[in-house]
Motif scaffolding. Structure first.
Motif, PDB file in Angstrom:
ATOM      1  N   GLN A 383       0.853  -1.188   0.000  1.00  0.00           N
ATOM      2  CA  GLN A 383       0.000   0.000   0.000  1.00  0.00           C
ATOM      3  C   GLN A 383       0.893   1.244   0.000  1.00  0.00           C
ATOM      4  O   GLN A 383       1.064   1.897   1.033  1.00  0.00           O
ATOM      5  CB  GLN A 383      -0.912  -0.013   1.236  1.00  0.00           C
ATOM      6  N   GLU A 386      -0.008   4.472   1.726  1.00  0.00           N
ATOM      7  CA  GLU A 386      -0.079   4.495   3.184  1.00  0.00           C
ATOM      8  C   GLU A 386       1.286   4.744   3.830  1.00  0.00           C
ATOM      9  O   GLU A 386       1.384   4.880   5.044  1.00  0.00           O
ATOM     10  CB  GLU A 386      -0.647   3.164   3.698  1.00  0.00           C
ATOM     11  N   ASP A 387       2.319   4.813   3.017  1.00  0.00           N
ATOM     12  CA  ASP A 387       3.666   5.053   3.523  1.00  0.00           C
ATOM     13  C   ASP A 387       3.780   6.474   4.090  1.00  0.00           C
ATOM     14  O   ASP A 387       3.327   7.443   3.464  1.00  0.00           O
ATOM     15  CB  ASP A 387       4.682   4.854   2.391  1.00  0.00           C
ATOM     16  N   LYS A 411      -5.644   5.046  -6.787  1.00  0.00           N
ATOM     17  CA  LYS A 411      -5.319   3.758  -7.381  1.00  0.00           C
ATOM     18  C   LYS A 411      -6.213   3.531  -8.587  1.00  0.00           C
ATOM     19  O   LYS A 411      -7.401   3.850  -8.555  1.00  0.00           O
ATOM     20  CB  LYS A 411      -5.549   2.630  -6.376  1.00  0.00           C
TER      21      LYS A 411
END
Length: 445
Positions: A383, A386-387, A411
């Motif tokens: 993901q 989400e970093d 996405k």
């Protein structure tokens, strides 16, 4: 909870991998057939496809699935997605199926489902079908299984319906039109419809061989169309995608015209005649700010949705709008179709071209778009959005664009891609913002 099979536009993937196998297709047919077996009438499903090699395999598997649960099958062969939606409704079918991966390469394929009203299915219905795909479907006794038949006049029915949207008092005589059908589903119907309306038609992408769909042709790569327009001194070029629900135009100077310009032209023309319904039109978050500003100056609102023509259609139905679409070329005209229809949208633009007497390069340039840049980053797992480092870069970009532009990061619903789009009044800043986010996403992915 993420869905296992359905994405933003049906089920899609690489042939013979994941969800795009003959086995899954048969189970989709069984699950969808069982879900729509309501009432005591003889149930019917209509199936169309584009020109991909894998279409034969997927079609046969779906036929097996639907007939095994007692549904009769009507096969129409290669046909545009909007034609399948139209025929599903006109033939009183309980469900419609289009086998296509739209603008994707030939190795991909997909399954798009329509309800008896010709509209794409709701999230709730798709979830119910998903449960059936992985579950057990009750099968009828041998004497109650379905039959399959192929109809030969489907193309003529669709051509007649498309032509009926073109004003009766107009003709295309004297117009030289290059049409690029992407070696896809519209390779027969689009050139024929334009010719019947009187145009001098030059056709590209009309020799499908199973593997050349969208291959350096069509709306995703209009370079061949641009060259042919200049070579033949055509008045306009029309580019469709593999399943013909998407439209990009090329003007007489070989300049590309996207869906935002087309929506502007159609909306303003309909507002002028009183045909525009609601207080505006529906587009997605990807549409250019220039479109929004132009429409606002005309007293027309722009209502935005998430990316995906299904979300545009849902908002149009909820608000009573009859014009909507996407910058990528999905143009939805609710007075004529239940989904994006490249040919019908092109005919509305051609009607304006004929009536105005203006050259295409003048008519189709409705506004000057703000600098906008879209880049894709492919990822193989995880993901990346989400970093923490990616989030920090995005937050900084939003601050830099504050008050002068927009940032849209999402996405893809059909491919393993992160799409990064920014627009604003400063082209240099837009480029820096997009490149910075893409670099951060690559490192995280």
């Amino acid at each position: 909870m993420p869905r296992k099979y359905f994405g933003t536009d049906g089920i899609r993937g690489r042939t013979n991998e994941g969800a795009m196998t003959a086995e899954i297709a048969m189970r989709v047919g069984q699950a969808a057939g069982a879900h729509f077996m309501r009432g005591t009438h003889r149930h019917r499903v209509l199936i169309g496809k584009d020109t991909r090699l894998s279409g034969y395999m997927m079609e046969s598997a779906l036929v097996a699935g639907f007939t095994s649960v007692g549904m009769d099958v009507v096969l129409v062969g290669p046909m545009p997605t909007p034609a399948v939606a139209m025929l599903t409704r006109s033939m009183r079918a309980d469900i419609g199926v289009m086998i296509s991966a739209s603008h994707n390469p030939f190795a991909d394929n997909g399954i798009k489902l329509f309800g008896p009203d010709g509209y794409k299915l709701s999230d709730e219905t798709e979830k119910a079908i998903e449960a059936g795909i992985d579950g057990r479907v009750s099968l009828p006794p041998a004497e109650q299984i379905g039959r399959a038949r192929r109809i030969e006049d489907a193309a003529g029915r669709y051509i007649a319906a498309a032509k009926s949207t073109f004003p009766d008092h107009l003709r295309l005589d004297g117009l030289r039109i290059v049409v690029d059908c992407a070696n896809g589903a519209a390779y027969k119907v689009a050139p024929e419809a334009l010719w019947e309306l009187g145009a001098d038609v030059i056709a590209l992408g009309v020799s499908p061989n199973g593997i050349n769909i969208n291959d350096h042709v069509g709306s995703t790569d209009p370079s061949a169309l641009q060259a042919k327009v200049l070579e033949t001194r055509a008045d306009i070029g029309i580019a469709l995608d593999g399943d013909a629900d998407r439209l990009i135009l090329v003007d007489d100077r070989a300049q590309i015209v996207d869906g935002d310009q087309l929506m502007a032209l159609i909306a303003i023309a309909q507002a002028r005649t009183g045909a525009l319904k609601g207080d505006g039109i529906v587009a997605t978050v990807m549409s250019n700010l220039g479109l929004e500003r132009l429409l606002w100056g005309q007293g027309i609102a722009l209502h935005r949705t998430p990316v995906g023509d299904r979300y545009v259609v849902e908002a149009m139905r909820a608000g009573g709008y009859n014009v909507g679409g996407e910058q990528s070329g999905h143009i939805v005209l609710a007075d004529h179709a239940t989904t994006g229809d490249g040919l019908i949208a092109a005919l509305q633009v051609l009607a304006e071209l004929v009536q105005s007497g203006k050259p295409a390069h003048t008519l189709l340039r409705q506004f000057d778009p703000l600098p906008q840049l879209l880049k894709n980053v492919r990822f193989t797992g995880g993901q990346p959005l989400e970093d923490d480092k990616v989030k920090a870069v995005i937050a900084d970009a939003e601050k830099r664009l504050d008050g002068t532009g927009r940032l849209v990061i999402r996405k893809s619903g059909t491919e393993p891609l992160i799409r990064v789009m920014a627009e604003g009044e400063d082209a240099k800043l837009v480029g820096e913002v997009v490149d910075g986010i893409c670099d951060a996403v690559r490192k995280a992915a």
